[in-house]
Scaffold this motif. Structure first.
Motif, PDB file in Angstrom:
ATOM      1  N   TRP A 294       0.791  -1.225   0.000  1.00  0.00           N
ATOM      2  CA  TRP A 294       0.000   0.000   0.000  1.00  0.00           C
ATOM      3  C   TRP A 294       0.829   1.284   0.000  1.00  0.00           C
ATOM      4  O   TRP A 294       0.288   2.363  -0.191  1.00  0.00           O
ATOM      5  CB  TRP A 294      -0.954   0.020   1.196  1.00  0.00           C
ATOM      6  CG  TRP A 294      -2.018  -1.017   1.064  1.00  0.00           C
ATOM      7  CD1 TRP A 294      -3.000  -1.067   0.129  1.00  0.00           C
ATOM      8  CD2 TRP A 294      -2.203  -2.164   1.883  1.00  0.00           C
ATOM      9  NE1 TRP A 294      -3.784  -2.180   0.317  1.00  0.00           N
ATOM     10  CE2 TRP A 294      -3.323  -2.873   1.391  1.00  0.00           C
ATOM     11  CE3 TRP A 294      -1.540  -2.667   2.990  1.00  0.00           C
ATOM     12  CZ2 TRP A 294      -3.770  -4.042   1.951  1.00  0.00           C
ATOM     13  CZ3 TRP A 294      -1.992  -3.840   3.550  1.00  0.00           C
ATOM     14  CH2 TRP A 294      -3.098  -4.513   3.033  1.00  0.00           C
ATOM     15  N   GLY A 295       2.113   1.181   0.264  1.00  0.00           N
ATOM     16  CA  GLY A 295       2.936   2.381   0.337  1.00  0.00           C
ATOM     17  C   GLY A 295       2.702   3.132   1.630  1.00  0.00           C
ATOM     18  O   GLY A 295       2.191   2.589   2.610  1.00  0.00           O
ATOM     19  N   ILE A 296       3.064   4.386   1.610  1.00  0.00           N
ATOM     20  CA  ILE A 296       2.935   5.218   2.803  1.00  0.00           C
ATOM     21  C   ILE A 296       2.570   6.630   2.361  1.00  0.00           C
ATOM     22  O   ILE A 296       2.958   7.074   1.277  1.00  0.00           O
ATOM     23  CB  ILE A 296       4.246   5.188   3.624  1.00  0.00           C
ATOM     24  CG1 ILE A 296       4.068   5.795   4.998  1.00  0.00           C
ATOM     25  CG2 ILE A 296       5.370   5.852   2.876  1.00  0.00           C
ATOM     26  CD1 ILE A 296       5.233   5.529   5.950  1.00  0.00           C
TER      27      ILE A 296
ATOM     28  N   ALA B   9      15.928  16.993   5.353  1.00  0.00           N
ATOM     29  CA  ALA B   9      17.105  17.792   5.003  1.00  0.00           C
ATOM     30  C   ALA B   9      18.237  17.535   6.003  1.00  0.00           C
ATOM     31  O   ALA B   9      19.398  17.392   5.609  1.00  0.00           O
ATOM     32  CB  ALA B   9      16.749  19.272   4.961  1.00  0.00           C
ATOM     33  N   ALA B  10      17.887  17.443   7.295  1.00  0.00           N
ATOM     34  CA  ALA B  10      18.892  17.173   8.327  1.00  0.00           C
ATOM     35  C   ALA B  10      19.514  15.789   8.140  1.00  0.00           C
ATOM     36  O   ALA B  10      20.694  15.586   8.463  1.00  0.00           O
ATOM     37  CB  ALA B  10      18.262  17.295   9.716  1.00  0.00           C
TER      38      ALA B  10
ATOM     39  N   GLN C 286      13.932   9.675  -1.598  1.00  0.00           N
ATOM     40  CA  GLN C 286      14.742   8.633  -0.957  1.00  0.00           C
ATOM     41  C   GLN C 286      14.114   8.089   0.325  1.00  0.00           C
ATOM     42  O   GLN C 286      14.564   7.070   0.850  1.00  0.00           O
ATOM     43  CB  GLN C 286      16.135   9.172  -0.632  1.00  0.00           C
ATOM     44  CG  GLN C 286      16.950   9.486  -1.863  1.00  0.00           C
ATOM     45  CD  GLN C 286      18.236  10.201  -1.509  1.00  0.00           C
ATOM     46  OE1 GLN C 286      18.236  11.170  -0.755  1.00  0.00           O
ATOM     47  NE2 GLN C 286      19.342   9.714  -2.056  1.00  0.00           N
ATOM     48  N   ARG C 287      13.072   8.737   0.835  1.00  0.00           N
ATOM     49  CA  ARG C 287      12.472   8.326   2.115  1.00  0.00           C
ATOM     50  C   ARG C 287      12.048   6.872   2.129  1.00  0.00           C
ATOM     51  O   ARG C 287      12.330   6.153   3.090  1.00  0.00           O
ATOM     52  CB  ARG C 287      11.252   9.182   2.450  1.00  0.00           C
ATOM     53  CG  ARG C 287      11.556  10.596   2.774  1.00  0.00           C
ATOM     54  CD  ARG C 287      10.322  11.350   3.140  1.00  0.00           C
ATOM     55  NE  ARG C 287       9.513  11.604   1.951  1.00  0.00           N
ATOM     56  CZ  ARG C 287       8.581  12.527   1.880  1.00  0.00           C
ATOM     57  NH1 ARG C 287       8.314  13.283   2.919  1.00  0.00           N
ATOM     58  NH2 ARG C 287       7.892  12.694   0.775  1.00  0.00           N
ATOM     59  N   GLU C 288      11.358   6.442   1.084  1.00  0.00           N
ATOM     60  CA  GLU C 288      10.854   5.065   1.075  1.00  0.00           C
ATOM     61  C   GLU C 288      11.995   4.056   1.104  1.00  0.00           C
ATOM     62  O   GLU C 288      11.896   3.042   1.788  1.00  0.00           O
ATOM     63  CB  GLU C 288       9.935   4.833  -0.117  1.00  0.00           C
ATOM     64  CG  GLU C 288       8.616   5.560   0.037  1.00  0.00           C
ATOM     65  CD  GLU C 288       7.586   5.138  -0.989  1.00  0.00           C
ATOM     66  OE1 GLU C 288       7.736   4.059  -1.602  1.00  0.00           O
ATOM     67  OE2 GLU C 288       6.604   5.894  -1.164  1.00  0.00           O
ATOM     68  N   ASN C 289      13.072   4.326   0.403  1.00  0.00           N
ATOM     69  CA  ASN C 289      14.222   3.410   0.436  1.00  0.00           C
ATOM     70  C   ASN C 289      14.832   3.337   1.826  1.00  0.00           C
ATOM     71  O   ASN C 289      15.235   2.262   2.277  1.00  0.00           O
ATOM     72  CB  ASN C 289      15.285   3.843  -0.578  1.00  0.00           C
ATOM     73  CG  ASN C 289      14.824   3.639  -1.999  1.00  0.00           C
ATOM     74  OD1 ASN C 289      14.002   2.778  -2.285  1.00  0.00           O
ATOM     75  ND2 ASN C 289      15.347   4.446  -2.902  1.00  0.00           N
ATOM     76  N   VAL C 290      14.899   4.467   2.504  1.00  0.00           N
ATOM     77  CA  VAL C 290      15.429   4.489   3.873  1.00  0.00           C
ATOM     78  C   VAL C 290      14.517   3.677   4.790  1.00  0.00           C
ATOM     79  O   VAL C 290      14.991   2.870   5.598  1.00  0.00           O
ATOM     80  CB  VAL C 290      15.586   5.940   4.381  1.00  0.00           C
ATOM     81  CG1 VAL C 290      15.917   5.973   5.858  1.00  0.00           C
ATOM     82  CG2 VAL C 290      16.652   6.674   3.563  1.00  0.00           C
ATOM     83  N   ILE C 291      13.219   3.858   4.664  1.00  0.00           N
ATOM     84  CA  ILE C 291      12.266   3.134   5.509  1.00  0.00           C
ATOM     85  C   ILE C 291      12.374   1.628   5.273  1.00  0.00           C
ATOM     86  O   ILE C 291      12.345   0.843   6.214  1.00  0.00           O
ATOM     87  CB  ILE C 291      10.833   3.641   5.259  1.00  0.00           C
ATOM     88  CG1 ILE C 291      10.704   5.067   5.794  1.00  0.00           C
ATOM     89  CG2 ILE C 291       9.798   2.714   5.900  1.00  0.00           C
ATOM     90  CD1 ILE C 291       9.434   5.776   5.385  1.00  0.00           C
TER      91      ILE C 291
END
Length: 67
Positions: A24-26, A39-40, A47-52
């Motif tokens: 379902w994704g996020i 940014a921090a 790139q968020r989904e890959n990090v998650i």
């Protein structure tokens, strides 16, 4: 005092969450503090989904400070 979860509890959550995330994704809420956080971290919104997907229990357990 903040409750610190066990490694097993975090792993159980990830085992449940990640397959659902794959299907379902996020949904990310577009807020200033979210933009500041990514940014921090030095990542882009794309790139968020890959990090998650790469989160492991130690990523959570080792960042919690018991106060």
């Amino acid at each position: 005092m903040k409750k610190i979860e066990t490694r097993e509890h975090v792993q159980a959550f990830l085992n449940s969450f990640l397959p659902k995330f794959d299907i379902w994704g996020i949904f990310f809420i577009d807020r200033k503090k979210n933009d500041e956080a990514i940014a921090a971290l030095g990542i882009t919104p794309a790139q968020r989904e890959n990090v998650i997907r790469k989160i492991e229990p130690d990523d959570y357990i080792e960042t919690i400070v018991d106060k």
